[in-house]
Design a protein around this motif. Structure first.
Motif, short mmCIF file in Angstrom:
data_model
loop_
_atom_site.label_atom_id
_atom_site.label_comp_id
_atom_site.label_asym_id
_atom_site.label_seq_id
_atom_site.Cartn_x
_atom_site.Cartn_y
_atom_site.Cartn_z
N SER A 289 0.82 -1.22 0.00
CA SER A 289 0.00 0.00 0.00
C SER A 289 0.85 1.27 0.00
N TYR A 290 2.09 1.16 -0.42
CA TYR A 290 3.00 2.31 -0.42
C TYR A 290 2.40 3.51 -1.15
N VAL A 291 1.73 3.25 -2.29
CA VAL A 291 1.06 4.34 -3.02
C VAL A 291 -0.40 3.98 -3.30
N LYS A 292 -1.02 3.31 -2.32
CA LYS A 292 -2.45 2.99 -2.39
C LYS A 292 -3.05 3.33 -1.03
N PHE A 293 -3.67 4.52 -0.94
CA PHE A 293 -4.16 5.01 0.35
C PHE A 293 -5.49 4.39 0.75
N PHE A 294 -6.42 4.24 -0.19
CA PHE A 294 -7.74 3.74 0.15
C PHE A 294 -7.69 2.29 0.64
N MET A 295 -8.42 2.03 1.69
CA MET A 295 -8.60 0.71 2.30
C MET A 295 -7.37 0.20 3.05
N PHE A 296 -6.17 0.31 2.46
CA PHE A 296 -5.00 -0.34 3.04
C PHE A 296 -3.87 0.63 3.39
N GLY A 297 -4.11 1.93 3.24
CA GLY A 297 -3.03 2.90 3.40
C GLY A 297 -2.36 2.90 4.77
N ASN A 298 -3.10 2.58 5.82
CA ASN A 298 -2.52 2.62 7.17
C ASN A 298 -2.13 1.24 7.68
N THR A 299 -1.85 0.33 6.76
CA THR A 299 -1.31 -0.98 7.13
C THR A 299 -0.24 -1.38 6.14
N LYS A 300 0.73 -2.15 6.59
CA LYS A 300 1.77 -2.67 5.70
C LYS A 300 1.53 -4.14 5.35
N ASP A 301 0.36 -4.64 5.73
CA ASP A 301 0.00 -6.02 5.39
C ASP A 301 -0.23 -6.14 3.89
N PRO A 302 -0.01 -7.33 3.33
CA PRO A 302 -0.27 -7.53 1.90
C PRO A 302 -1.73 -7.29 1.55
N ILE A 303 -1.97 -6.74 0.37
CA ILE A 303 -3.33 -6.55 -0.12
C ILE A 303 -3.85 -7.89 -0.63
N PRO A 304 -5.06 -8.31 -0.22
CA PRO A 304 -5.59 -9.61 -0.66
C PRO A 304 -5.64 -9.71 -2.19
N ASN A 305 -5.47 -10.92 -2.70
CA ASN A 305 -5.40 -11.13 -4.15
C ASN A 305 -6.70 -10.78 -4.86
N ASN A 306 -7.83 -10.87 -4.15
CA ASN A 306 -9.11 -10.58 -4.80
C ASN A 306 -9.41 -9.09 -4.92
N ILE A 307 -8.58 -8.25 -4.29
CA ILE A 307 -8.77 -6.80 -4.35
C ILE A 307 -7.78 -6.20 -5.34
N LYS A 308 -8.30 -5.48 -6.33
CA LYS A 308 -7.48 -4.76 -7.28
C LYS A 308 -7.78 -3.27 -7.15
N ILE A 309 -6.72 -2.47 -7.05
CA ILE A 309 -6.89 -1.02 -6.94
C ILE A 309 -6.11 -0.37 -8.08
N TYR A 310 -6.84 0.25 -9.01
CA TYR A 310 -6.25 0.96 -10.14
C TYR A 310 -6.26 2.44 -9.77
N ASN A 311 -5.10 3.01 -9.48
CA ASN A 311 -5.14 4.34 -8.87
C ASN A 311 -3.89 5.16 -9.14
N LYS A 312 -3.97 6.42 -8.72
CA LYS A 312 -2.80 7.29 -8.64
C LYS A 312 -2.98 8.22 -7.46
N CYS A 323 -7.02 8.82 -6.34
CA CYS A 323 -8.06 8.64 -7.36
C CYS A 323 -8.01 7.18 -7.77
N ALA A 324 -9.08 6.43 -7.51
CA ALA A 324 -8.98 4.97 -7.65
C ALA A 324 -10.26 4.33 -8.17
N PHE A 325 -10.07 3.26 -8.92
CA PHE A 325 -11.13 2.29 -9.23
C PHE A 325 -10.80 1.05 -8.42
#
Length: 381
Positions: A289-312, A323-325
């Motif tokens: 989540s280094y450059v993905k703030f929504f949902m996971f920004g305040n954790t360093k845990d891996p993002i689950p495989n079923n979640i895709k975040i297309y963002n900047k 700004c994310a899908f």
């Protein structure tokens, strides 16, 4: 009389339940009802944080994707500093300029005159999304020039945006670009011409001057508001419009779409959704989540495989933007979210004293989770 009273009480109860159901079914009300401290402490001083966001529901009708927007405090006349969020349109327009050229591909090698790094357009785009690399953005900026960027966005009907400068480099607002040395093959090169762009004019927007002071280039505190009028401008609405043209191009007219090859759109979406490790960054500091703030920004845990975040994302001068899908393939959930928040408690800009980790990122992470849970709840009802 007792019977009449019972009817009235029943009607009141039914009306109350209906009102509650309507409230919980409205996404903004769902957000406002949040019990999260990360959200409540921002809402308690909302004007100070200059929060704006747009949540977008995506529905399919007659083969087309219909976007329904829900806005919170969005106003294109209220300025916020977009920081690195401007890298998304620059990456897209780089691919479009290549599409319109006769002898370039995204894998064409080049270097900027005076720069020692030989690279490709694809490599720079990957770096932009994987770790928000400023040098990568600046190289693409030299390739395009700000007049080209702004002209192309306007032609596609995207308003309330003005790209004026490079990021985190000397002479960032120089209107003349540096030439590129482009490799046509292993032994043949050609030089692009320097582009002389239009002068940068001051923006006339609300809240263009912020705070009570700023640290100047000589590291001296100036006790006056910081003026952003010559900086980049990229409104919430404009960011959503750019993202929608990437995710659902078929929902726009040909004139409104970006001119890209289908495999370039796939490449772009892959770059946007990649985590740093997906792009080859192995350092522990580059967590998912280094450059993905929504949902996971305040954790360093891996993002689950079923979640895709297309963002900047963007963050600078105390302003955080994402700004994310967001897509959950397991639960068939998808939505768009664009938000910005200012976290500058002391009101001094350019002093690197901002509440990113304690206020800003936790708020954006929780905001993403609230709208994800809202969608999950709708699926379960």
């Amino acid at each position: 009389m007792k019977h009449f009273t019972l009817i009235i009480c029943t009607l009141v109860l039914l009306f109350s339940c209906k009102e509650k159901q309507q409230k919980i079914n409205h996404p903004i009300d769902y957000f406002l009802a949040s019990k999260s401290d990360n959200i409540k402490k921002v809402l308690d001083s909302i004007s100070k944080h200059e929060v704006q966001f747009r949540y977008t529901e995506i529905n399919k009708k007659n083969g087309l994707y219909i976007a329904k927007n829900y806005d919170f405090n969005t106003n294109p006349k209220n300025y916020f500093y977009p920081a690195s969020s401007v890298k998304l349109p620059v990456a897209i327009l780089t691919l479009e300029k290549i599409f319109e050229s006769d002898n370039l591909t995204k894998d064409t090698e080049f270097f900027i005159e005076g720069d020692s790094i030989k690279t490709t357009f694809a490599k720079e785009i990957i770096k932009i999304f994987a770790v928000s690399d400023n040098d990568a953005y600046n190289r693409l900026f030299e390739f395009l020039g700000q007049d080209y960027i702004n002209k192309k966005l306007k032609e596609k009907g995207i308003e309330n945006v003005r790209i004026a400068h490079r990021l985190a480099t000397e002479d960032a607002d120089n209107v003349t670009t540096k030439p590129l040395v482009i490799y046509l093959n292993d032994s043949t090169t050609t030089n692009s011409k320097a582009i002389i762009n239009s002068p940068i004019l001051p923006l006339n927007l609300n809240k263009i001057k912020k705070g009570i002071g700023y640290i100047d280039e000589e590291n001296i505190l100036q006790k006056e508001a910081f003026d952003f009028s010559l900086n980049n401008f990229y409104s919430i609405e404009a960011q959503q419009q750019v993202l929608q043209r990437v995710i659902y191009p078929e929902s726009f007219t040909k004139e409104q779409q970006f001119n890209l090859y289908l495999d370039d759109i796939a490449f772009l979406k892959n770059a946007m959704s990649n985590t740093p490790k997906d792009a080859g960054y192995t350092s522990d500091s580059y967590y998912d989540s280094y450059v993905k703030f929504f949902m996971f920004g305040n954790t360093k845990d891996p993002i689950p495989n079923n979640i895709k975040i297309y963002n900047k994302v963007g963050y600078a001068y105390g302003t955080l933007t994402d700004c994310a899908f967001i897509e959950d393939t397991e639960n068939d959930i998808s939505f768009m979210l664009t938000a910005t928040i200012l976290v500058n408690k002391n009101g001094v800009f350019n002093d690197n004293n901002y509440e990113y980790e304690t206020v800003g990122i936790p708020f954006l992470a929780e905001l993403g989770r609230e709208f994800y849970n809202y969608n999950l709840q709708k699926k379960q009802n």
